[in-house]
Design an enzyme around this catalytic site. Sequence first.
Site, PDB file in Angstrom:
ATOM      1  N   HIS A  52       0.782  -1.232   0.000  1.00  0.00           N
ATOM      2  CA  HIS A  52       0.000   0.000   0.000  1.00  0.00           C
ATOM      3  C   HIS A  52       0.820   1.291   0.000  1.00  0.00           C
ATOM      4  O   HIS A  52       0.269   2.359  -0.195  1.00  0.00           O
ATOM      5  CB  HIS A  52      -1.038   0.001   1.121  1.00  0.00           C
ATOM      6  CG  HIS A  52      -0.475   0.091   2.498  1.00  0.00           C
ATOM      7  ND1 HIS A  52      -1.267   0.376   3.582  1.00  0.00           N
ATOM      8  CD2 HIS A  52       0.774  -0.063   2.985  1.00  0.00           C
ATOM      9  CE1 HIS A  52      -0.538   0.385   4.680  1.00  0.00           C
ATOM     10  NE2 HIS A  52       0.704   0.118   4.331  1.00  0.00           N
ATOM     11  N   HIS A  53       2.123   1.206   0.188  1.00  0.00           N
ATOM     12  CA  HIS A  53       2.979   2.402   0.102  1.00  0.00           C
ATOM     13  C   HIS A  53       3.518   2.621  -1.312  1.00  0.00           C
ATOM     14  O   HIS A  53       3.923   3.726  -1.646  1.00  0.00           O
ATOM     15  CB  HIS A  53       4.163   2.309   1.063  1.00  0.00           C
ATOM     16  CG  HIS A  53       3.782   2.325   2.495  1.00  0.00           C
ATOM     17  ND1 HIS A  53       3.028   3.322   3.064  1.00  0.00           N
ATOM     18  CD2 HIS A  53       4.046   1.439   3.498  1.00  0.00           C
ATOM     19  CE1 HIS A  53       2.839   3.064   4.353  1.00  0.00           C
ATOM     20  NE2 HIS A  53       3.448   1.930   4.638  1.00  0.00           N
ATOM     21  N   ALA A  54       3.540   1.580  -2.125  1.00  0.00           N
ATOM     22  CA  ALA A  54       4.080   1.705  -3.486  1.00  0.00           C
ATOM     23  C   ALA A  54       3.191   2.620  -4.317  1.00  0.00           C
ATOM     24  O   ALA A  54       1.985   2.418  -4.416  1.00  0.00           O
ATOM     25  CB  ALA A  54       4.184   0.341  -4.141  1.00  0.00           C
TER      26      ALA A  54
END
Length: 161
Positions: A52-54
């Site tokens: 979810h940070h990409a």
Amino acid sequence: MPHVSVTHTHLSVPPMSLCPTHVSVSHPCLCVPPVSLSVPQNGFAVIRPPGHHAEESTAMGFCFFNSVAISAKLLQQRLSVGRILIVDWDIHHGNGTQQAFYSDPHVLYISLHRYDDGNFFPGSGAPEEVGSGLGVGYNINIAWTGGVDPPIGDVEYLTAF
């Protein structure tokens, strides 16, 4: 899998990381077609890293690919699914998932995370970040501030839901 090494400004990817990373992004995508056709009626992929940070062109926070965003885009583009709900309850805000759907009125993204007035990684996810354009109102950040005293726990999550 070819032997490749990738380096970003704050993330180095050794060659042996590419295979597990590929597996972690492909498994949620394997759930998409059968679930969208209701055979079976649901699916759950337990994977690390969550992705979810990409962001679209940036690996971040140990996330190389955004598995959830890729799966949701697959549902939209290949299977014509009109409405998608993504609930992210990781302690960190899913900046990459938010970015992927920030102006999309067909994806409701809800993130429950520690925020600490923007001082907790990744620093995004303020309650005021509600989407843009047609996507206004389809991005919901339930952002807790206060550090770990008192700790964020069951009561806070149950109240949010």
